[in-house]
Design a protein around this motif. Structure first.
Motif, mmCIF file in Angstrom:
data_model
loop_
_atom_site.group_PDB
_atom_site.id
_atom_site.type_symbol
_atom_site.label_atom_id
_atom_site.label_comp_id
_atom_site.label_asym_id
_atom_site.label_seq_id
_atom_site.Cartn_x
_atom_site.Cartn_y
_atom_site.Cartn_z
ATOM 1 N N GLN A 1 0.842 -1.202 0.000
ATOM 2 C CA GLN A 1 0.000 0.000 0.000
ATOM 3 C C GLN A 1 0.880 1.256 0.000
ATOM 4 O OE1 GLN A 1 -3.000 -0.079 -0.723
ATOM 5 N NE2 GLN A 1 -3.883 -2.008 -0.031
ATOM 6 N N ILE A 2 1.783 1.318 -0.952
ATOM 7 C CA ILE A 2 2.773 2.382 -1.178
ATOM 8 C C ILE A 2 3.667 2.634 0.035
ATOM 9 C CG2 ILE A 2 1.333 3.438 -2.958
ATOM 10 C CD1 ILE A 2 0.883 5.828 -1.050
ATOM 11 N N GLY A 3 3.707 1.692 0.982
ATOM 12 C CA GLY A 3 4.538 1.819 2.171
ATOM 13 C C GLY A 3 3.760 2.030 3.450
ATOM 14 N N ILE A 4 2.466 2.328 3.341
ATOM 15 C CA ILE A 4 1.635 2.537 4.524
ATOM 16 C C ILE A 4 1.625 1.290 5.408
ATOM 17 C CG2 ILE A 4 -0.687 3.066 5.348
ATOM 18 C CD1 ILE A 4 0.740 5.423 4.033
ATOM 19 N N LEU A 5 1.728 0.102 4.781
ATOM 20 C CA LEU A 5 1.800 -1.159 5.538
ATOM 21 C C LEU A 5 3.201 -1.762 5.466
ATOM 22 C CD1 LEU A 5 -1.613 -2.907 4.788
ATOM 23 C CD2 LEU A 5 -0.937 -1.602 6.802
ATOM 24 N N GLY A 6 4.204 -0.916 5.336
ATOM 25 C CA GLY A 6 5.578 -1.379 5.362
ATOM 26 C C GLY A 6 6.053 -1.916 4.020
ATOM 27 N N PHE A 7 7.119 -2.729 4.066
ATOM 28 C CA PHE A 7 7.810 -3.157 2.849
ATOM 29 C C PHE A 7 8.156 -4.641 2.930
ATOM 30 C CE2 PHE A 7 8.338 1.241 3.713
ATOM 31 C CZ PHE A 7 8.170 1.861 2.489
ATOM 32 N N GLY A 8 7.856 -5.369 1.847
ATOM 33 C CA GLY A 8 8.083 -6.796 1.844
ATOM 34 C C GLY A 8 7.066 -7.521 2.709
ATOM 35 N N GLY A 9 7.040 -8.843 2.600
ATOM 36 C CA GLY A 9 6.074 -9.591 3.393
ATOM 37 C C GLY A 9 6.327 -11.077 3.369
ATOM 38 N N ASP A 10 5.369 -11.809 3.927
ATOM 39 C CA ASP A 10 5.517 -13.254 4.024
ATOM 40 C C ASP A 10 5.346 -13.944 2.679
ATOM 41 O OD1 ASP A 10 2.819 -12.265 4.418
ATOM 42 O OD2 ASP A 10 2.211 -14.345 4.702
ATOM 43 N N LYS A 11 4.652 -13.306 1.716
ATOM 44 C CA LYS A 11 4.467 -13.897 0.389
ATOM 45 C C LYS A 11 5.611 -13.548 -0.559
ATOM 46 C CE LYS A 11 0.384 -13.806 -1.474
ATOM 47 N NZ LYS A 11 -0.922 -13.277 -1.987
ATOM 48 N N ILE B 1 -9.016 -4.756 5.641
ATOM 49 C CA ILE B 1 -10.249 -5.532 5.777
ATOM 50 C C ILE B 1 -11.445 -4.870 5.100
ATOM 51 C CG2 ILE B 1 -9.491 -6.589 7.930
ATOM 52 C CD1 ILE B 1 -11.374 -4.656 9.413
ATOM 53 N N LYS B 2 -11.209 -3.788 4.370
ATOM 54 C CA LYS B 2 -12.310 -3.077 3.730
ATOM 55 C C LYS B 2 -12.129 -3.063 2.213
ATOM 56 C CE LYS B 2 -14.723 -1.922 7.362
ATOM 57 N NZ LYS B 2 -16.138 -2.351 7.542
ATOM 58 N N TYR C 1 -3.534 4.495 -14.073
ATOM 59 C CA TYR C 1 -3.572 3.121 -13.598
ATOM 60 C C TYR C 1 -2.243 2.831 -12.921
ATOM 61 C CZ TYR C 1 -3.094 -1.982 -13.839
ATOM 62 O OH TYR C 1 -2.875 -3.302 -13.534
ATOM 63 N N ARG C 2 -2.295 2.150 -11.779
ATOM 64 C CA ARG C 2 -1.073 1.806 -11.047
ATOM 65 C C ARG C 2 -1.152 0.386 -10.517
ATOM 66 N NH1 ARG C 2 2.069 5.488 -6.482
ATOM 67 N NH2 ARG C 2 3.413 3.839 -5.654
ATOM 68 N N GLN C 3 -0.258 -0.478 -11.006
ATOM 69 C CA GLN C 3 -0.166 -1.830 -10.472
ATOM 70 C C GLN C 3 0.462 -1.798 -9.083
ATOM 71 O OE1 GLN C 3 2.080 -4.111 -13.371
ATOM 72 N NE2 GLN C 3 0.211 -5.019 -14.202
ATOM 73 N N LYS C 4 0.107 -2.800 -8.263
ATOM 74 C CA LYS C 4 0.625 -2.872 -6.905
ATOM 75 C C LYS C 4 1.093 -4.307 -6.630
ATOM 76 C CE LYS C 4 -0.741 0.049 -4.205
ATOM 77 N NZ LYS C 4 -2.094 -0.339 -3.709
ATOM 78 N N PRO C 5 2.138 -4.472 -5.848
ATOM 79 C CA PRO C 5 2.545 -5.821 -5.447
ATOM 80 C C PRO C 5 1.583 -6.382 -4.416
ATOM 81 C CG PRO C 5 3.908 -4.191 -4.358
ATOM 82 C CD PRO C 5 3.031 -3.434 -5.311
ATOM 83 N N ASN C 6 1.615 -7.673 -4.215
ATOM 84 C CA ASN C 6 0.735 -8.333 -3.247
ATOM 85 C C ASN C 6 1.609 -9.195 -2.347
ATOM 86 O OD1 ASN C 6 -1.800 -8.805 -2.165
ATOM 87 N ND2 ASN C 6 -2.282 -10.470 -3.564
ATOM 88 N N ASN C 7 2.227 -8.557 -1.348
ATOM 89 C CA ASN C 7 3.254 -9.200 -0.529
ATOM 90 C C ASN C 7 2.737 -9.848 0.750
ATOM 91 O OD1 ASN C 7 5.276 -8.276 -2.318
ATOM 92 N ND2 ASN C 7 5.405 -6.312 -1.236
ATOM 93 N N LEU C 8 1.572 -9.415 1.242
ATOM 94 C CA LEU C 8 1.103 -9.826 2.560
ATOM 95 C C LEU C 8 -0.069 -10.787 2.470
ATOM 96 C CD1 LEU C 8 1.120 -6.323 4.318
ATOM 97 C CD2 LEU C 8 2.871 -8.113 4.493
ATOM 98 N N SER C 9 -0.011 -11.887 3.187
ATOM 99 C CA SER C 9 -1.134 -12.833 3.227
ATOM 100 C C SER C 9 -2.343 -12.226 3.929
ATOM 101 C CB SER C 9 -0.721 -14.116 3.955
ATOM 102 O OG SER C 9 0.302 -14.784 3.257
ATOM 103 N N ILE C 10 -2.083 -11.364 4.916
ATOM 104 C CA ILE C 10 -3.156 -10.822 5.748
ATOM 105 C C ILE C 10 -3.939 -9.727 5.049
ATOM 106 C CG2 ILE C 10 -1.817 -8.988 6.877
ATOM 107 C CD1 ILE C 10 -3.207 -9.741 9.491
ATOM 108 N N ALA C 11 -3.378 -9.115 4.007
ATOM 109 C CA ALA C 11 -4.012 -7.947 3.414
ATOM 110 C C ALA C 11 -3.877 -7.987 1.894
ATOM 111 C CB ALA C 11 -3.396 -6.660 3.970
ATOM 112 N N LYS C 12 -4.922 -8.448 1.213
ATOM 113 C CA LYS C 12 -4.945 -8.457 -0.245
ATOM 114 C C LYS C 12 -4.809 -7.023 -0.770
ATOM 115 C CE LYS C 12 -8.010 -9.646 -4.115
ATOM 116 N NZ LYS C 12 -8.317 -8.247 -4.536
ATOM 117 N N GLU C 13 -4.070 -6.864 -1.849
ATOM 118 C CA GLU C 13 -3.821 -5.527 -2.387
ATOM 119 C C GLU C 13 -4.244 -5.459 -3.848
ATOM 120 O OE1 GLU C 13 -0.219 -2.206 -2.303
ATOM 121 O OE2 GLU C 13 -0.092 -4.086 -1.177
#
Length: 300
Positions: free
Chosen positions: A207-217, A285-286, A243-255
């Motif tokens: 989320q552009i860094g709002i939820l940090g960087f890198g993840g479990d995925k 969660i929203k 249009y802006r693509q985003k990575p999907n690094n976290l299992s807990i939060a789909k992006e």
């Protein structure tokens, strides 16, 4: 008094004062036809959400401000993104040197509103992120080289630091700071009143860094595409979409990827207003986070 509310107001006030001072200086310098303001209206873009010159969501290859090859330009901005369950306040400034190098800084405050309470963080829990950026034009000139199909091409970097390290690591992020790298190509077709931009960003940001960087995925850099198109209705008004693509690094939060449709109005070279409808998809969660993006910019 709530310091979380007063800090953005103080920062905005300082930015507006500095912007007015820059505009006043530019007006005085314009009378001597020397050092500022040589570009056409809107060709320097507006202030992107991380502080760089471009559209609202993505940087362009243009250098911020209205300075040409022997001039200096600069902008200060404030942006508000209002979503159904969250809001973002974003303020910053940039300076463009001789149509070659751009330096920018932005501070983002992402308020979780009632979602913070549902997550156990407390209503109105806020993530604050500081972004420091640099952009360098490699070759091409989006405005002046109308007889060539070669676009203006720039490279840039945006270093981001999140102030909620413990929280972002709890949700699975590997770090509370990181650096995005990007390359942008921008082409303006003056005779068709059309601007097109393509950017490839190498990022680990959630989320552009709002939820940090890198993840479990995923924890490595990923190449993500960003694109913009704008049509000039007149010298002072442009409409477009991004249009802006985003990575999907976290299992807990789909992006989800981001989209917007915007209108930008520049009554003078010293003031511009941007209004957009933004679709940011799922955030934690929203789902269906769609709302209004509004930005005010002053500069020279």
């Amino acid at each position: 008094m709530d310091t979380h509310r007063t800090t953005p107001a103080i920062l905005l006030g300082a930015l507006l004062v500095s912007g007015c001072m820059m505009a006043t200086t530019a007006s005085a310098q314009d009378t001597s036809h020397t050092s500022t303001g040589g570009k056409l209206l809107l060709t320097g873009g507006v202030s992107q959400i991380e502080g760089a010159a471009g559209g609202g969501l993505t940087p362009w290859a243009v250098i911020g401000g209205y300075g040409t090859n022997d001039q200096i330009g600069g902008n200060a901005f404030y942006t508000r993104v209002q979503l159904p369950d969250y809001h973002l306040d974003d303020a910053g400034a940039m300076i463009g040197l001789y149509n070659r190098v751009e330096f920018s800084v932005a501070q983002q405050r992402f308020n979780t509103e009632k979602v913070g309470g549902l997550l156990g963080l407390g209503n109105g829990f806020t993530f604050k992120q500081t972004v420091v950026g640099v952009k360098v034009r490699l070759f091409g000139d989006a405005v002046l080289e109308q007889d060539s199909w070669v676009p203006q091409v720039s490279i840039g970097a945006q270093h981001k630091k999140n102030d909620q390290g413990a929280v972002v690591k709890f949700v699975g992020a590997k770090s509370d700071q990181g650096t995005d790298y990007y390359i942008s190509a921008t082409k303006l077709f003056l005779s068709q009143s059309l601007l097109a931009n393509a950017t490839v960003r190498f990022t680990k940001a959630n989320q552009i860094g709002i939820l940090g960087f890198g993840g479990d995925k995923h924890n490595g850099y990923q190449a993500e595409f960003e694109g913009s198109v704008a049509y000039l209705l007149s010298r002072k008004v442009a409409i477009g979409a991004e249009y802006r693509q985003k990575p999907n690094n976290l299992s807990i939060a789909k992006e989800d990827d981001w989209y917007d449709a915007f209108v930008a109005w520049a009554p003078t070279k010293h003031v511009s207003l941007t209004l957009a409808y933004a679709d940011l998809g799922n955030i934690v969660i929203k789902d269906k986070q769609r709302g209004v993006y509004a930005s005010f910019q002053v500069g020279f």
